[in-house]
Design a protein around this motif. Sequence first.
Motif, mmCIF file in Angstrom:
data_model
loop_
_atom_site.group_PDB
_atom_site.id
_atom_site.type_symbol
_atom_site.label_atom_id
_atom_site.label_comp_id
_atom_site.label_asym_id
_atom_site.label_seq_id
_atom_site.Cartn_x
_atom_site.Cartn_y
_atom_site.Cartn_z
ATOM 1 N N TYR B 33 0.845 -1.198 0.000
ATOM 2 C CA TYR B 33 0.000 0.000 0.000
ATOM 3 C C TYR B 33 0.882 1.250 0.000
ATOM 4 O O TYR B 33 1.919 1.279 0.655
ATOM 5 C CB TYR B 33 -0.868 0.077 1.265
ATOM 6 C CG TYR B 33 -1.607 -1.193 1.637
ATOM 7 C CD1 TYR B 33 -0.965 -2.221 2.320
ATOM 8 C CD2 TYR B 33 -2.965 -1.342 1.343
ATOM 9 C CE1 TYR B 33 -1.639 -3.367 2.692
ATOM 10 C CE2 TYR B 33 -3.651 -2.489 1.711
ATOM 11 C CZ TYR B 33 -2.984 -3.499 2.387
ATOM 12 O OH TYR B 33 -3.659 -4.634 2.758
ATOM 13 N N TYR B 35 0.305 5.182 1.122
ATOM 14 C CA TYR B 35 -0.577 6.137 1.793
ATOM 15 C C TYR B 35 0.054 7.533 1.741
ATOM 16 O O TYR B 35 1.272 7.674 1.779
ATOM 17 C CB TYR B 35 -0.780 5.773 3.263
ATOM 18 C CG TYR B 35 -1.610 4.545 3.536
ATOM 19 C CD1 TYR B 35 -1.024 3.291 3.669
ATOM 20 C CD2 TYR B 35 -2.997 4.647 3.704
ATOM 21 C CE1 TYR B 35 -1.785 2.173 3.944
ATOM 22 C CE2 TYR B 35 -3.766 3.522 3.987
ATOM 23 C CZ TYR B 35 -3.147 2.287 4.113
ATOM 24 O OH TYR B 35 -3.921 1.179 4.396
ATOM 25 N N GLN B 37 0.045 10.961 4.005
ATOM 26 C CA GLN B 37 -0.349 11.507 5.305
ATOM 27 C C GLN B 37 0.021 12.980 5.374
ATOM 28 O O GLN B 37 1.197 13.348 5.502
ATOM 29 C CB GLN B 37 0.306 10.741 6.450
ATOM 30 C CG GLN B 37 -0.209 11.176 7.822
ATOM 31 C CD GLN B 37 0.336 10.337 8.969
ATOM 32 O OE1 GLN B 37 1.399 9.740 8.870
ATOM 33 N NE2 GLN B 37 -0.411 10.290 10.073
ATOM 34 N N PRO B 43 -3.429 8.614 7.711
ATOM 35 C CA PRO B 43 -2.992 8.168 6.380
ATOM 36 C C PRO B 43 -4.191 7.983 5.443
ATOM 37 O O PRO B 43 -5.235 7.473 5.852
ATOM 38 C CB PRO B 43 -2.306 6.831 6.678
ATOM 39 C CG PRO B 43 -1.934 6.883 8.119
ATOM 40 C CD PRO B 43 -3.018 7.680 8.774
ATOM 41 N N LEU B 45 -5.231 6.260 1.758
ATOM 42 C CA LEU B 45 -4.756 5.314 0.754
ATOM 43 C C LEU B 45 -4.668 5.959 -0.617
ATOM 44 O O LEU B 45 -5.612 6.596 -1.081
ATOM 45 C CB LEU B 45 -5.693 4.110 0.679
ATOM 46 C CG LEU B 45 -5.294 3.059 -0.361
ATOM 47 C CD1 LEU B 45 -4.051 2.289 0.103
ATOM 48 C CD2 LEU B 45 -6.438 2.102 -0.652
ATOM 49 N N GLN B 48 -3.235 0.400 -3.827
ATOM 50 C CA GLN B 48 -2.979 -0.901 -3.219
ATOM 51 C C GLN B 48 -2.640 -1.902 -4.323
ATOM 52 O O GLN B 48 -3.352 -1.988 -5.324
ATOM 53 C CB GLN B 48 -4.199 -1.384 -2.447
ATOM 54 C CG GLN B 48 -4.048 -2.778 -1.839
ATOM 55 C CD GLN B 48 -5.324 -3.314 -1.252
ATOM 56 O OE1 GLN B 48 -6.305 -2.601 -1.092
ATOM 57 N NE2 GLN B 48 -5.334 -4.593 -0.918
ATOM 58 N N ASP B 56 -6.681 -1.352 -5.898
ATOM 59 C CA ASP B 56 -7.468 -0.141 -5.679
ATOM 60 C C ASP B 56 -6.588 1.071 -5.919
ATOM 61 O O ASP B 56 -5.573 1.238 -5.246
ATOM 62 C CB ASP B 56 -8.025 -0.126 -4.247
ATOM 63 C CG ASP B 56 -8.936 1.069 -3.961
ATOM 64 O OD1 ASP B 56 -9.428 1.171 -2.825
ATOM 65 O OD2 ASP B 56 -9.152 1.888 -4.873
#
Lengths: 113, 116
Positions: B33, B35, B37, B43, B45, B48, B56
Amino acid sequence: QQPVQSPQAVILREGEDAVINCSSSKALYSVHWYRQKHGEAPVFLMILLKGGEQKGHEKISASFNEKKQQSSLYLTASQLSYSGTYFCGTRSRNSNSGYALNFGKGTSLLVTP
Amino acid sequence: EAGVAQSPRYKIIEKRQSVAFWCNPISGHATLYWYQQILGQGPKLLIQFQNNGVVDDSQLPKDRFSAERLKGVDSTLKIQPAKLEDSAVYLCASNHIIRTGRGEQFFGPGTRLTVL
């Protein structure tokens, strides 16, 4: 989709207890709790998979109320090392995004001597 | 067991420049993944991967962000061109997906990007 955490921040004296809440507007499959210290990566605390499940990790435990789509993190007899930002991450039951999580904005916890 | 590795740890660029981040997940972890932040936020996404396939990427700004995971191991995330609002920490995480398993994610130290 983002879960809502409360409170936003809390200050404790060493030895005091705290509760951090996480709620979602969507039906949940699981709730994950992470702690992140300043400048560091989030560290996994626990995952709750079943409604009504409670788990413990040292003096940190959590509950998951599936019907209310809520989870609470309980910190008892807090230690200085508990300071950090606590995030809940949720997976919804109708999620098609694999095991990715939606994280709340976090709750900042400061434990003072 | 070695953790999730990321590089660089810090990057400062000017807007409209390009930047790339690298992530090497824990050995054997099929799922990776990325992320984003932003300061004071949780975080979020971006993308993925399951092995080298995308599961995703619905929140990835595809006009400027791209990611790949060749050979299903390490991954790169690129931003081209960068905007001021891209300033954030970019976290890579991995886990070994077992459908009835724990699903805990292991995070790398992150790359802190500052866009001037």
